[in-house]
Design a protein around this motif. Structure first.
Motif, mmCIF file in Angstrom:
data_model
loop_
_atom_site.group_PDB
_atom_site.id
_atom_site.type_symbol
_atom_site.label_atom_id
_atom_site.label_comp_id
_atom_site.label_asym_id
_atom_site.label_seq_id
_atom_site.Cartn_x
_atom_site.Cartn_y
_atom_site.Cartn_z
ATOM 1 N N SER A 62 -21.865 80.457 -18.904
ATOM 2 C CA SER A 62 -21.452 79.053 -18.788
ATOM 3 C C SER A 62 -19.988 78.973 -19.231
ATOM 4 N N GLY A 63 -19.493 77.769 -19.432
ATOM 5 C CA GLY A 63 -18.083 77.587 -19.779
ATOM 6 C C GLY A 63 -17.694 78.258 -21.089
ATOM 7 N N THR A 64 -18.572 78.182 -22.075
ATOM 8 C CA THR A 64 -18.251 78.748 -23.385
ATOM 9 C C THR A 64 -18.002 80.253 -23.268
ATOM 10 N N VAL A 66 -16.610 81.862 -20.777
ATOM 11 C CA VAL A 66 -15.246 82.170 -20.299
ATOM 12 C C VAL A 66 -14.192 81.757 -21.325
ATOM 13 N N MET A 67 -14.499 80.747 -22.139
ATOM 14 C CA MET A 67 -13.566 80.417 -23.233
ATOM 15 C C MET A 67 -13.479 81.635 -24.163
ATOM 16 N N GLU A 68 -14.639 82.191 -24.454
ATOM 17 C CA GLU A 68 -14.703 83.372 -25.318
ATOM 18 C C GLU A 68 -13.988 84.563 -24.663
ATOM 19 N N ILE A 88 -14.731 67.642 -28.993
ATOM 20 C CA ILE A 88 -15.486 68.813 -29.479
ATOM 21 C C ILE A 88 -15.214 70.097 -28.686
ATOM 22 N N PHE A 89 -14.736 69.978 -27.442
ATOM 23 C CA PHE A 89 -14.463 71.235 -26.725
ATOM 24 C C PHE A 89 -13.148 71.854 -27.161
ATOM 25 N N GLY A 90 -12.238 71.018 -27.648
ATOM 26 C CA GLY A 90 -11.038 71.558 -28.303
ATOM 27 C C GLY A 90 -11.444 72.281 -29.575
ATOM 28 N N GLN A 91 -12.354 71.665 -30.323
ATOM 29 C CA GLN A 91 -12.833 72.289 -31.568
ATOM 30 C C GLN A 91 -13.554 73.609 -31.274
ATOM 31 N N ARG A 92 -14.199 73.665 -30.109
ATOM 32 C CA ARG A 92 -14.930 74.909 -29.785
ATOM 33 C C ARG A 92 -13.972 76.099 -29.708
ATOM 34 N N PHE A 93 -12.797 75.870 -29.150
ATOM 35 C CA PHE A 93 -11.826 76.966 -29.077
ATOM 36 C C PHE A 93 -11.442 77.439 -30.485
ATOM 37 N N VAL A 135 -5.540 74.055 -24.815
ATOM 38 C CA VAL A 135 -5.630 72.609 -24.566
ATOM 39 C C VAL A 135 -6.769 72.363 -23.578
ATOM 40 N N THR A 136 -7.579 71.364 -23.866
ATOM 41 C CA THR A 136 -8.655 70.993 -22.944
ATOM 42 C C THR A 136 -8.056 70.087 -21.864
ATOM 43 N N PHE A 137 -8.229 70.469 -20.616
ATOM 44 C CA PHE A 137 -7.688 69.667 -19.510
ATOM 45 C C PHE A 137 -8.409 68.313 -19.476
ATOM 46 N N ASN A 138 -9.710 68.359 -19.320
ATOM 47 C CA ASN A 138 -10.502 67.136 -19.348
ATOM 48 C C ASN A 138 -11.504 67.270 -20.487
ATOM 49 N N GLU A 139 -11.330 66.477 -21.531
ATOM 50 C CA GLU A 139 -12.191 66.606 -22.718
ATOM 51 C C GLU A 139 -13.454 65.778 -22.478
ATOM 52 N N THR A 140 -14.559 66.489 -22.239
ATOM 53 C CA THR A 140 -15.793 65.832 -21.801
ATOM 54 C C THR A 140 -16.457 65.015 -22.907
ATOM 55 N N SER A 141 -16.108 65.286 -24.157
ATOM 56 C CA SER A 141 -16.744 64.518 -25.233
ATOM 57 C C SER A 141 -16.057 63.164 -25.441
ATOM 58 N N THR A 164 -5.829 76.839 -20.775
ATOM 59 C CA THR A 164 -6.399 75.520 -20.482
ATOM 60 C C THR A 164 -7.898 75.633 -20.220
ATOM 61 N N ASP A 165 -8.651 74.797 -20.920
ATOM 62 C CA ASP A 165 -10.093 74.706 -20.659
ATOM 63 C C ASP A 165 -10.269 73.687 -19.535
ATOM 64 N N GLY A 166 -10.576 74.214 -18.342
ATOM 65 C CA GLY A 166 -10.767 73.342 -17.188
ATOM 66 C C GLY A 166 -12.227 73.221 -16.808
ATOM 67 N N VAL A 167 -13.132 73.380 -17.791
ATOM 68 C CA VAL A 167 -14.566 73.436 -17.461
ATOM 69 C C VAL A 167 -15.030 72.168 -16.744
ATOM 70 N N SER A 168 -14.626 71.003 -17.226
ATOM 71 C CA SER A 168 -15.084 69.807 -16.509
ATOM 72 C C SER A 168 -13.997 69.216 -15.615
ATOM 73 N N GLY A 169 -12.785 69.777 -15.681
ATOM 74 C CA GLY A 169 -11.685 69.164 -14.927
ATOM 75 C C GLY A 169 -11.399 69.816 -13.586
ATOM 76 N N GLN A 190 -20.935 74.463 -12.989
ATOM 77 C CA GLN A 190 -21.885 73.332 -12.979
ATOM 78 C C GLN A 190 -21.296 71.929 -12.998
ATOM 79 N N LYS A 191 -19.957 71.825 -12.927
ATOM 80 C CA LYS A 191 -19.385 70.473 -12.972
ATOM 81 C C LYS A 191 -18.609 70.220 -11.682
ATOM 82 N N GLY A 192 -17.277 70.374 -11.719
ATOM 83 C CA GLY A 192 -16.491 70.081 -10.529
ATOM 84 C C GLY A 192 -16.850 70.936 -9.322
HETATM 85 C C1 LIG Z 1 -14.460 70.664 -21.335
HETATM 86 C C2 LIG Z 1 -15.606 71.579 -21.604
HETATM 87 N N1 LIG Z 1 -15.357 72.783 -22.122
HETATM 88 C C3 LIG Z 1 -16.337 73.641 -22.395
HETATM 89 C C4 LIG Z 1 -17.652 73.330 -22.136
HETATM 90 C C5 LIG Z 1 -18.707 74.307 -22.490
HETATM 91 O O1 LIG Z 1 -19.312 74.727 -21.378
HETATM 92 P P1 LIG Z 1 -20.818 75.268 -21.333
HETATM 93 O O2 LIG Z 1 -21.700 74.206 -21.855
HETATM 94 O O3 LIG Z 1 -20.916 75.490 -19.860
HETATM 95 O O4 LIG Z 1 -20.848 76.501 -22.125
HETATM 96 C C6 LIG Z 1 -17.971 72.101 -21.586
HETATM 97 C C7 LIG Z 1 -19.363 71.711 -21.306
HETATM 98 O O5 LIG Z 1 -19.739 70.585 -21.272
HETATM 99 C C8 LIG Z 1 -16.910 71.212 -21.298
HETATM 100 O O6 LIG Z 1 -17.166 70.016 -20.759
#
Ligand SMILES: Cc1ncc(COP(=O)(O)O)c(C=O)c1O
Length: 385
Positions: A62-64, A66-68, A88-93, A135-141, A164-169, A190-192
């Motif tokens: 999943s997205g996490t 590829v961030m890793e 929270i996705f910025g915090q995840r990084f 930097v999170t492109f689109n911060e989903t939280s 750039t975290d483009g997971v939702s953007g 699973q998003k865009g």
């Molecule tokens: C911006 C952003 N980054 C990272 C993730 C983490 O992705 P995943 O839940 O696919 O591991 C998400 C998931 O919602 C997200 O929206």
């Protein structure tokens, strides 16, 4: 009556049945000429959407994941990264970087506010040892769309790795990795990309790849040098067994996006998001996100006084078969999130807002239903394409 749940959540999103059914095809073997064209086609189509002619690899994650992958391949232990926290996705990084024993400096932005280039400039001036910025492109939280174009322009000659975290953007908002001087962009299916979860994507600039070659990857499964070696084989392959059937679905979803035209896709989401915000305004529901940073991927807004987001989510799901999302982490008890991406259209947004209004009336938070849907319909009619 039992109904399928309509996903109005910011990922996974509602999908078309032809994309889902594509994943039900009998498997082909991943080291044969049957599978290789699917893999290559997905990579080629994704490069167009990422706006890059450089390297792009797929992962089974999943997205996490590829961030890793980005952190594990780009930095040696002890290097310093600046992580921008707009949610929270910025915090995840930050958490991932700490797990790989990097030094992490966090730039925490105010609630609902995007990061400003000046804030990044200030952090770099104070901490010249920073070698990468996330930097999170689109911060989903929080529904914040960060201006990664402006940040890339600022960083382009600073010798730092810009991730750039483009997971939702990416796939949902215009994105031009090469033109915007982004070194590493990650996303997931699973998003865009309107596909089930299971495939991660990571694209790297030449500068980023040169850095990868100097770093001993923290780990084996996500070592991008192995991905490069396999993608360059006579039958281009993925180093391990890939998520074959998710890639079947991804290929069909990408073909559909290509047929529609990405600019039309982005305009469709823009219209849905505009309609949603018009409805919320008519209902006096306040946006959480500052206006200039509002994203077309999702809209985040405060719930009315006296009711918890979870109560609204539960009622809409159990009674009407529509799933919207409450906030995440510290925003859990304050906000609701509704997406405007996925295989969805006006019918889904009008239904969602109408049923949200009915829920609020039943819970005693709204006198009369209808104002939100009326404003939304008016907006859609005015913006008919
Ligand atoms: C911006 C952003 N980054 C990272 C993730 C983490 O992705 P995943 O839940 O696919 O591991 C998400 C998931 O919602 C997200 O929206």
């Amino acid at each position: 009556m039992e109904l399928d749940t309509l996903l109005m959540t910011p990922g996974p999103v509602h999908l078309d049945s032809d994309v889902l059914l594509a994943g039900a095809r009998p498997l082909s073997h991943h080291r044969t000429n049957d599978f290789s064209p699917v893999y290559e086609d997905c990579v080629a189509k994704l490069k167009k959407i990422f706006g890059t002619s450089q390297k792009l690899y797929l992962t089974t994650s999943s997205g996490t994941g590829v961030m890793e992958t980005a952190i594990a391949n780009l930095f040696n232990e002890g290097e310093t990264v600046l992580t921008v926290d707009t949610g929270i996705f910025g915090q995840r990084f930050s958490k991932i970087a700490e797990a790989f024993r990097l030094k992490v400096i966090t730039l925490k932005c105010d609630d609902g506010k995007k990061v400003r280039v000046e804030q990044i400039a200030e952090a770099l001036e104070k901490n010249p040892e920073i070698s990468g910025i996330t930097v999170t492109f689109n911060e989903t939280s929080t529904g914040i769309r960060n201006d990664v174009k402006a940040i890339g322009e600022f960083l382009k000659d600073k010798g730092k790795i810009f991730i750039t975290d483009g997971v939702s953007g990416i796939g949902a908002l215009p994105f031009k990795m090469d033109e915007w001087h982004i070194d590493v962009a990650v996303s997931a299916s699973q998003k865009g990309f309107l596909t089930p979860p299971g495939v991660g994507m990571i694209a790297l600039s030449e500068k980023a790849w040169k850095k990868v070659e100097t770093v001993k990857c923290h780990g084996y499964y996500f070592d991008l040098k192995l991905y490069r070696d396999n993608q360059e084989l006579p039958i281009p392959a993925y180093p391990w067994t890939p998520a074959i059937n998710v890639m079947f679905s991804l290929q069909v979803a990408l073909e559909k996006l290509e047929r529609t035209g990405m600019n039309n896709v982005y305009a469709h989401y823009e219209k849905l998001a505009g309609g949603l915000r018009a409805a919320l305004k008519a209902l006096n529901l306040k946006l959480f996100t500052e206006e200039e940073a509002c994203s077309n991927v999702l809209t985040v807004f405060y719930t009315p006084e006296g009711i918890s987001p979870k109560e609204i989510v539960a009622e809409m799901r159990s009674r009407y078969g529509i799933l919207i999302a409450a906030g995440q982490a510290q925003y859990n008890d304050k906000v609701l999130r509704i997406t405007t991406i996925g295989a969805i259209g006006e019918r889904d947004l009008i239904g969602t807002i109408g049923l949200l209004e009915m829920t609020l009336v039943k819970k005693g938070c709204l006198k009369q239903a209808g104002a939100g849907v009326a404003a939304m319909m008016e907006y859609f009619l005015k913006n008919e394409r």
